[in-house]
Design an enzyme around this catalytic site. Sequence first.
Site, PDB file in Angstrom:
ATOM      1  N   HIS A 204     -25.263  52.374  -0.812  1.00 37.61           N
ATOM      2  CA  HIS A 204     -24.303  53.489  -1.306  1.00 37.61           C
ATOM      3  C   HIS A 204     -25.049  54.797  -0.716  1.00 37.61           C
ATOM      4  CE1 HIS A 204     -28.413  53.785  -3.324  1.00 37.61           C
ATOM      5  NE2 HIS A 204     -28.198  52.397  -3.676  1.00 37.61           N
TER       6      HIS A 204
ATOM      7  N   HIS B 185     -28.616  55.050   0.362  1.00 36.58           N
ATOM      8  CA  HIS B 185     -29.021  54.617   1.630  1.00 36.58           C
ATOM      9  C   HIS B 185     -28.467  55.443   2.765  1.00 36.58           C
ATOM     10  CE1 HIS B 185     -28.451  50.790  -0.820  1.00 36.58           C
ATOM     11  NE2 HIS B 185     -29.896  50.365  -0.319  1.00 36.58           N
TER      12      HIS B 185
ATOM     13  N   GLN C 284     -38.515  37.772  -2.839  1.00 35.50           N
ATOM     14  CA  GLN C 284     -38.678  38.922  -3.648  1.00 35.50           C
ATOM     15  C   GLN C 284     -38.073  39.089  -5.193  1.00 35.50           C
ATOM     16  OE1 GLN C 284     -37.207  42.196  -0.813  1.00 35.50           O
ATOM     17  NE2 GLN C 284     -36.887  43.248  -2.709  1.00 35.50           N
TER      18      GLN C 284
ATOM     19  N   GLY D 270     -36.530  54.713   0.328  1.00 35.08           N
ATOM     20  CA  GLY D 270     -36.505  55.760  -0.934  1.00 35.08           C
ATOM     21  C   GLY D 270     -37.440  55.609  -2.074  1.00 35.08           C
TER      22      GLY D 270
HETATM   23  O1  PAF Z   1     -35.849  48.319  -1.547  1.00 31.99           O
HETATM   24  C1  PAF Z   1     -35.169  47.254  -1.135  1.00 31.99           C
HETATM   25  O2  PAF Z   1     -33.956  47.218  -0.894  1.00 31.99           O
HETATM   26  C2  PAF Z   1     -35.956  45.846  -0.631  1.00 31.99           C
HETATM   27  O3  PAF Z   1     -36.868  45.759  -1.508  1.00 31.99           O
HETATM   28  C3  PAF Z   1     -36.234  45.858   0.844  1.00 31.99           C
HETATM   29  C4  PAF Z   1     -37.238  47.088   1.027  1.00 31.99           C
HETATM   30  C5  PAF Z   1     -35.193  46.149   1.669  1.00 31.99           C
HETATM   31  C6  PAF Z   1     -37.033  44.409   1.077  1.00 31.99           C
HETATM   32  O4  PAF Z   1     -36.036  43.443   0.988  1.00 31.99           O
END
Ligand code: PAF
Length: 302
Positions: free
Chosen positions: A55, A58, A82, A168
Site C-alpha cells: 500500500h 510501503h 513470525q 516503517g
Molecule cells: O513488517 C513486515 O512486513 C514484516 O515483519 C517483515 C519486516 C517484512 C519481516 O517479514
Amino acid sequence: MTYFAGLYALQHAVKAGYSAMVKIITTVRELKAALEDGRMAGKTVGLVPTMGALHEGHASLVRRSVAENDITVVSDFVNPTQFNDKNDLKNYPRTMEADCRLLDSVGAQYVFAPSVEEMYPEPDTRQFDFTPLDKVMEGPNRPGHFNGVAQIVSKLFYAVEPDRAYFGEKDFQQLAIIREMVRQLGLKVEIVGCPIVREEDGMALSSRNTLLSKAERKLAANISHTLFESRIYARRHTLASTRQYVIDTINSFDGLEVEYYEIVDGNTLQPVSHWDESSYIVGCVTVHCGKVRLIDNIKYKE
Ligand code: PAF
C-alpha cells in the site's frame, strides 16, 4: 490467496499482456547474481522488506530507497515463522500482481518473491534474545513473533547485503528490535526508520486494513483519533491518567477492544511513569476490531 496462487495470477497476467518492469526474482542465487555487477561498479543497494499486500505506506519506503540508493530491492514474502496464529498466516492478504504494478510505479528494480522452501530449506533453529526489547507489548502477546522476524530479516540481509534497509515506524517495536539485531550480528546495513503513512481520516495504513469490513474500517479510525486527542489530553494530565484515557476511550466504542496500551521510552521500549522520565516518549497500542488485530503508535515527546 496462497503464495502459489499469487504467483500463478501474476504469470497469468504476464501472459495476458501485463509486463512488469520490476524484475521478479525467486531464488537467492539469482538475486545475488543480479546484484553482482552493480555492486562491483560501486552501486549502493537499498532493501525494503515486506510481506506483500503493498500500500502507500510501503510505496513511501520504496520511494525513499529509490531516492537514496542506486538499486532498490523489495522483498515480498509472507514469512511463516513470525506468525504465532495459523489462521492469521492463512488469511494474510496476498496480492502479488497489484504489488508488482505498485513497484513499477515507484521505480523499484527488483522484487524478491521466494518460496518458503527457498528461505527455509531446513528449519531455522536460531533463537534470538532481545531482552528487554522483546519482553514487552507485542513480545508476550505474540510468542515467537520477533524471533521469526529476526530470522527472516537476517536471512534477507545475508541474501541482499544492502547498504540501507527501510522499515516503517508503524511497527515501532519491530524497528527497535531490528536495530538491536543488526547490532548483535555486527551487520553493516544502515536501518532507516520511516514515518507512519495515514489515510485521510488518520487511520495508519496497514495490509491488514483490507481484512476489515466497511463498517469495521470506519470504526477503526477511532483508534488514531483517540491517540491524536490523547496528545492534547496529555498536556494537562499525568501519564497514568493519559494511558487510562486512551484505553477507556477506545474500549467505549462497541467493536473495538484494546489488547494493550503502553507509554514507553522510545529507545528502551520500557514503560515510563512520568512525562519527565525520558525525552523520547511513545504510546503503542494494539486493538482488536472484529477478527483483525491492528497496531498504531503516537509520539508524545521526541
Ligand atoms: O513488517 C513486515 O512486513 C514484516 O515483519 C517483515 C519486516 C517484512 C519481516 O517479514
